[in-house]
Write an enzyme that holds these catalytic residues in place. Structure first.
Site, mmCIF file in Angstrom:
data_model
loop_
_atom_site.group_PDB
_atom_site.id
_atom_site.type_symbol
_atom_site.label_atom_id
_atom_site.label_comp_id
_atom_site.label_asym_id
_atom_site.label_seq_id
_atom_site.Cartn_x
_atom_site.Cartn_y
_atom_site.Cartn_z
ATOM 1 C CB CYS A 2 -35.769 -18.558 36.827
ATOM 2 S SG CYS A 2 -34.110 -19.097 37.893
ATOM 3 N NE ARG A 27 -38.083 -12.575 35.685
ATOM 4 C CZ ARG A 27 -38.654 -12.167 37.205
ATOM 5 N NH1 ARG A 27 -40.036 -11.423 37.045
ATOM 6 N NH2 ARG A 27 -38.323 -12.664 38.110
ATOM 7 C CD1 TRP A 70 -28.990 -16.029 38.094
ATOM 8 C CD2 TRP A 70 -29.011 -14.864 36.066
ATOM 9 N NE1 TRP A 70 -28.321 -15.005 38.234
ATOM 10 C CE2 TRP A 70 -27.508 -14.032 37.333
ATOM 11 C CE3 TRP A 70 -28.776 -14.417 34.728
ATOM 12 C CZ2 TRP A 70 -26.510 -13.820 37.098
ATOM 13 C CZ3 TRP A 70 -27.623 -13.500 34.628
ATOM 14 C CH2 TRP A 70 -26.821 -12.674 35.261
ATOM 15 C CG ASN A 96 -38.271 -18.625 38.565
ATOM 16 O OD1 ASN A 96 -38.334 -18.879 37.905
ATOM 17 N ND2 ASN A 96 -39.368 -16.915 38.844
ATOM 18 N N GLY A 97 -35.894 -19.792 41.978
ATOM 19 C CA GLY A 97 -35.500 -19.728 43.488
ATOM 20 C C GLY A 97 -34.792 -20.653 43.572
ATOM 21 C CD GLU A 476 -20.577 1.267 46.388
ATOM 22 O OE1 GLU A 476 -19.650 0.849 45.270
ATOM 23 O OE2 GLU A 476 -21.907 0.638 45.492
ATOM 24 C CE LYS A 480 -22.832 2.772 42.975
ATOM 25 N NZ LYS A 480 -22.840 1.209 43.010
ATOM 26 C CD GLU A 483 -21.978 3.627 39.090
ATOM 27 O OE1 GLU A 483 -21.789 3.653 38.151
ATOM 28 O OE2 GLU A 483 -22.161 3.775 40.847
ATOM 29 C CG HIS A 499 -4.690 14.123 57.865
ATOM 30 N ND1 HIS A 499 -3.632 14.803 58.934
ATOM 31 C CD2 HIS A 499 -5.439 13.138 58.253
ATOM 32 C CE1 HIS A 499 -4.228 13.936 58.993
ATOM 33 N NE2 HIS A 499 -5.088 13.113 59.327
ATOM 34 C CE LYS A 595 -24.486 -4.435 36.826
ATOM 35 N NZ LYS A 595 -24.321 -3.531 37.787
HETATM 36 O O1 M6R Z 1 -18.820 -6.808 37.721
HETATM 37 P P1 M6R Z 1 -17.458 -6.305 38.405
HETATM 38 O O2 M6R Z 1 -18.435 -6.320 39.574
HETATM 39 O O3 M6R Z 1 -16.098 -7.292 38.064
HETATM 40 O O4 M6R Z 1 -17.277 -5.018 38.033
HETATM 41 C C1 M6R Z 1 -16.413 -4.041 39.020
HETATM 42 C C2 M6R Z 1 -16.834 -2.528 38.650
HETATM 43 O O5 M6R Z 1 -16.972 -2.510 37.222
HETATM 44 C C3 M6R Z 1 -18.768 -2.509 39.315
HETATM 45 O O6 M6R Z 1 -18.243 -2.682 40.498
HETATM 46 C C4 M6R Z 1 -18.728 -0.733 39.272
HETATM 47 O O7 M6R Z 1 -17.577 -0.488 39.404
HETATM 48 C C5 M6R Z 1 -20.165 -0.693 38.903
HETATM 49 N N1 M6R Z 1 -21.168 -0.918 38.141
HETATM 50 C C6 M6R Z 1 -20.682 0.340 39.302
HETATM 51 O O8 M6R Z 1 -21.964 1.446 40.510
#
Ligand code: M6R
Length: 600
Positions: A2, A27, A70, A96-97, A476, A480, A483, A499, A595
């Site tokens: 927020c 934000r 938010w 906020n919080g 993960e 990261k 991407e 393998h 996103k």
């Molecule tokens: O909003 P979601 O968590 O459902 O999104 C799923 C994926 O699209 C998301 O986690 C994506 O892999 C990440 N933005 C990658 O960093």
């Protein structure tokens, strides 16, 4: 998160507060509102965009407060938007919080005859103030109220008769701005940057009274001095709190985000976790299976949770990429709980999997960051991860908050199923509570990660290896890196590399190994040797005492049992970020990605 903005000065407050709200838009928010104080108090608020907020063209008030919300408690609605007021409509509060003990305070206030108009935790504050405010000393009333609150909060208050703003903070940022003929308050400097760069950052427990010509700061009954600073950020940098990218800001926000995730949910003494859901004990006890459905980073959070649930809640658990999901719940589908993990709550693949499960007769639970999202509305139950808005496309703080929430879910379910004893639950909860501090230790080591990442940025490919809880973190870490840097990266279970993919390992393919508790570090050491003998440089994130003797570069992870791989992941986030930065990539908006992926 927020946003708060406030103005008190010699000019009209409305245009300044309205500009401040616009400045806070970045934000993320789902509703907004303004309180203007003259001889009376006028409040305007609504769900949706700031542009949808109906404000007067002019208003004579010279004191005002604004807020972007938010949602965490209660849907995004007009009634739940801030500012909130007391029964008389003469005291306005923005917050906020999270106020942890709001339910008991609300019960007490309702019994005393106060009438509530929202579902928020915030609304207890104006009603408590109503009981303490004598019409003149607002600071004393705020002091008395704050003593009753537990949780994290930044509060902005104004009231008829006070002609001032009173603000206070506990575990949530708040900054004051000093002007020539006006003073400002805000959750971050962006809100008032065009009016002043002369700022004072408040500390926990501070209560400040702010009038047009004076700022006074108190700790209890003592006046204190906080040094003023000059901020030289441009507006764009200020939105990112001085960080170059939202992703880096969000990586650094993780301790604060996790405090919010955990707030009010952990009882270490009794070994219990309260996630405010309605899953009955007899239902949890009769569960055959939990099926987690998710995509991308959320899928990795699900893989982490699976190990926790199987180890501590004694329940069979499967994790499926949402786009591949088919219901396999057997003859009694209701005994399968399908958990949809989704930051946005809008991912089409995850919603589709959830609907498949619901149509088959399974009970669904959404674990999401977004109040009012489709997943939250359609699921039978919902648990919020409370990470605050994430703007960078790459998920960082929301992964940490997802795993933390799922760890709390594990405790809640494990206890209900009598699978997790009080002592083990308390240890796990103590570790969960220590997460913000442990992650801060990693963040304090960020410069070293940046140096290593720059040296290796031109490598041909990267491999991430980890076992057990380290395995989802290796996936993960690779996701990261690829991407945002567009460099090839793959994650593996430590034993799997040999393998086939070991054929790709050379001196130009650094390997990042996870050697922590919960990740079979003893076996991982063998995998490290395998790749070292193919000349690959090995970086390790490790809690082992003698890690340096095995690894080429070591990043130490504080001791935290099964949560060590989650802490180690913060190194991998920083590593990915600095490689992408060295390669000059579009970090916050990588090519081809969105996103929220709302198509199947
Ligand atoms: O909003 P979601 O968590 O459902 O999104 C799923 C994926 O699209 C998301 O986690 C994506 O892999 C990440 N933005 C990658 O960093």
């Amino acid at each position: 998160m927020c946003g708060i903005v406030g103005y008190t000065g010699t000019e009209a407050a409305l245009p300044v507060v309205a500009t401040g709200l616009k400045n806070l838009e970045y934000r993320g928010y789902d509703s907004a509102g303004v309180a203007l104080l003259d001889d009376t108090l006028d409040v305007y608020k609504s769900e949706g965009d700031i542009d949808a907020l109906t404000l007067p063209d002019t208003h004579s008030a010279t004191t005002g407060l604004g807020h972007t919300r938010w949602s965490t408690h209660g849907q995004p609605t007009d009634a739940n938007a801030h500012p909130h007021t007391d029964c008389t409509g003469e005291i306005a509060v923005v917050h906020n919080g999270i106020i942890d003990n709001y339910e008991e305070l609300k019960a007490e206030l309702v019994a005393a005859g106060h009438e509530f108009t929202s579902e928020t935790d915030t609304e207890v504050v104006p009603h408590l103030l109503e009981a303490h405010y004598d019409g003149t000393n607002l600071r004393a009333a705020v002091q008395a109220v704050v003593e009753r609150l537990t949780g994290s909060f930044a509060l902005g208050v104004t009231a008829v008769g006070a002609a001032e703003l009173v603000v206070t903070r506990q575990d949530s940022p708040l900054v004051l701005g000093r002007g020539e003929t006006a003073n400002f308050v805000a959750s971050d400097v962006t809100a008032f940057l065009e009016y002043t760069r002369d700022v004072i950052f408040l500390e926990d427990g501070d209560i400040a009274t702010v009038t047009a010509d004076e700022i006074t700061i108190w700790q209890g009954d003592d006046r204190v001095t906080r040094e003023a600073q000059t901020v030289d950020w441009e507006a764009d940098a200020a939105e990112k709190a001085g960080y170059e990218h939202y992703m880096l800001k969000e990586i650094h926000e993780q301790p604060q985000a996790l405090r919010q995730t955990i707030s009010g949910r952990v009882d270490v003494v009794n070994g219990t976790a309260d996630l405010e859901f309605d899953l009955p004990t007899n239902y949890l006890q009769s569960l055959d299976e939990i099926q987690i459905v998710a995509a991308g980073t959320s899928y990795h959070a699900g893989l982490y949770a699976r190990r926790l649930l199987e180890a501590h809640a004694d329940v069979r658990c499967t994790v499926e990429v949402a786009s591949e999901y088919e219901f396999t719940g057997g003859r009694d589908p209701w005994r399968t709980l399908v958990v949809a993990v989704t930051q946005s709550g809008e991912t089409a693949d995850t919603l589709s999997a959830m609907r498949t499960a619901a149509a088959a007769g399974a009970r669904t639970l959404a674990v999401t960051n977004t109040v009012g999202s489709t997943a939250a509305r359609e699921a039978d139950d919902v648990v919020y991860i409370r990470a605050g808005p994430e703007i960078g496309v790459a998920a960082t703080k929301t992964f940490a908050a997802q795993v933390t929430t799922l760890a709390l879910l594990t405790v809640a379910i494990g206890r209900e199923r009598n699978a997790l004893g009080g002592d083990r639950a308390s240890t796990l909860l103590e570790n969960i509570r220590s997460l913000p501090g442990a992650i801060q230790q990693v963040l304090d080591d960020a410069d070293r990660v940046a140096d290593t990442a720059r040296e290796l940025a031109d490598s041909e490919a990267f491999f991430f290896v980890g076992r057990r809880l380290g395995m989802p973190v290796s996936l993960e870490g690779a996701l990261k890196l690829k991407e945002i840097s567009y460099t090839h990266a793959e994650g593996f279970g430590g034993g799997e590399l040999k393998h086939g993919s070991l054929a790709l390992v050379t001196a130009d393919t650094p390997v990042i190994a996870i050697l922590t508790d919960g990740a079979n570090p003893e076996k991982m050491v063998h995998n490290v040797k395998e790749v070292q003998s193919r000349d690959a440089p090995v970086l390790g994130v490790s809690s082992l005492d003698d890690a340096e003797s095995v690894l080429d570069v070591t990043f130490p992870v504080p001791s935290l049992g099964d949560l060590e791989p989650l802490v180690a992941n913060v190194y991998l986030q920083l590593f990915a970020y600095h490689i992408a930065d060295a390669l000059d990539r579009n970090i916050d908006k990588p090519r081809n990605l969105a996103k929220s992926v709302t198509v199947e």
